[in-house]
Motif scaffolding. Structure first.
Motif, PDB file in Angstrom:
ATOM      1  N   TRP A 130       0.810  -1.218   0.000  1.00  0.00           N
ATOM      2  CA  TRP A 130       0.000   0.000   0.000  1.00  0.00           C
ATOM      3  C   TRP A 130       0.839   1.262   0.000  1.00  0.00           C
ATOM      4  O   TRP A 130       0.408   2.287  -0.487  1.00  0.00           O
ATOM      5  CB  TRP A 130      -1.000  -0.023   1.149  1.00  0.00           C
ATOM      6  CG  TRP A 130      -0.413  -0.072   2.522  1.00  0.00           C
ATOM      7  CD1 TRP A 130       0.090  -1.166   3.157  1.00  0.00           C
ATOM      8  CD2 TRP A 130      -0.281   1.006   3.425  1.00  0.00           C
ATOM      9  NE1 TRP A 130       0.534  -0.835   4.401  1.00  0.00           N
ATOM     10  CE2 TRP A 130       0.310   0.503   4.603  1.00  0.00           C
ATOM     11  CE3 TRP A 130      -0.606   2.353   3.375  1.00  0.00           C
ATOM     12  CZ2 TRP A 130       0.585   1.305   5.701  1.00  0.00           C
ATOM     13  CZ3 TRP A 130      -0.333   3.140   4.477  1.00  0.00           C
ATOM     14  CH2 TRP A 130       0.253   2.613   5.616  1.00  0.00           C
TER      15      TRP A 130
ATOM     16  N   ASP B  51      -8.690  -1.603   1.114  1.00  0.00           N
ATOM     17  CA  ASP B  51      -9.411  -2.420   0.133  1.00  0.00           C
ATOM     18  C   ASP B  51      -9.393  -3.897   0.525  1.00  0.00           C
ATOM     19  O   ASP B  51      -8.337  -4.533   0.514  1.00  0.00           O
ATOM     20  CB  ASP B  51      -8.772  -2.239  -1.243  1.00  0.00           C
ATOM     21  CG  ASP B  51      -9.495  -2.993  -2.339  1.00  0.00           C
ATOM     22  OD1 ASP B  51     -10.525  -3.643  -2.056  1.00  0.00           O
ATOM     23  OD2 ASP B  51      -9.024  -2.929  -3.489  1.00  0.00           O
TER      24      ASP B  51
ATOM     25  N   ASN C 152      -7.578  -6.379  -1.570  1.00  0.00           N
ATOM     26  CA  ASN C 152      -6.120  -6.313  -1.561  1.00  0.00           C
ATOM     27  C   ASN C 152      -5.531  -7.064  -0.361  1.00  0.00           C
ATOM     28  O   ASN C 152      -4.368  -6.902  -0.035  1.00  0.00           O
ATOM     29  CB  ASN C 152      -5.656  -4.842  -1.547  1.00  0.00           C
ATOM     30  CG  ASN C 152      -4.175  -4.702  -1.770  1.00  0.00           C
ATOM     31  OD1 ASN C 152      -3.594  -5.413  -2.583  1.00  0.00           O
ATOM     32  ND2 ASN C 152      -3.543  -3.802  -1.042  1.00  0.00           N
TER      33      ASN C 152
ATOM     34  N   ARG D 119      -6.353   3.920  -0.047  1.00  0.00           N
ATOM     35  CA  ARG D 119      -7.339   3.069  -0.740  1.00  0.00           C
ATOM     36  C   ARG D 119      -6.860   1.622  -0.790  1.00  0.00           C
ATOM     37  O   ARG D 119      -7.630   0.700  -0.549  1.00  0.00           O
ATOM     38  CB  ARG D 119      -7.616   3.592  -2.140  1.00  0.00           C
ATOM     39  CG  ARG D 119      -8.416   4.892  -2.146  1.00  0.00           C
ATOM     40  CD  ARG D 119      -8.539   5.458  -3.533  1.00  0.00           C
ATOM     41  NE  ARG D 119      -7.186   5.717  -4.024  1.00  0.00           N
ATOM     42  CZ  ARG D 119      -6.830   5.757  -5.286  1.00  0.00           C
ATOM     43  NH1 ARG D 119      -7.707   5.558  -6.224  1.00  0.00           N
ATOM     44  NH2 ARG D 119      -5.587   6.005  -5.637  1.00  0.00           N
TER      45      ARG D 119
END
Length: 84
Positions: A23, A32, A35, A28
């Motif tokens: 990240w 997420d 992810n 985001r």
């Protein structure tokens, strides 16, 4: 990890929730759920070392944006790309 208690790499019991794509400050990606993956500590350590340059590995993305693989700027108007 409750939903995926098994390491997605080796199949042993998972102990770490890992970000699939690092990240690196991107909130985001950090938040997420798509992810995230479950890993055992050993697989997580190996993956992180490969991404962060540990164990003598090169960084996964150790060149700045806008540069080619050698580090030369892609912008033709950059001073390094001007003739003589």
């Amino acid at each position: 990890m409750k939903a995926n208690p098994v390491c997605c790499r080796c199949g042993t019991r998972a102990s770490v929730v890992d970000h699939i794509r690092p990240w690196r400050g991107d909130r985001r990606l950090f938040l997420d759920p798509a992810n995230l993956q479950s890993l055992c500590r050993s697989c997580h350590s190996a993956k992180t070392a490969g991404e962060d340059g540990g164990f003598g590995n090169p960084l996964a993305n150790d060149r700045p944006d806008g540069c080619d693989a050698t580090g030369r700027p892609l912008d033709p108007s950059h001073p390094w790309n001007r003739p003589g």
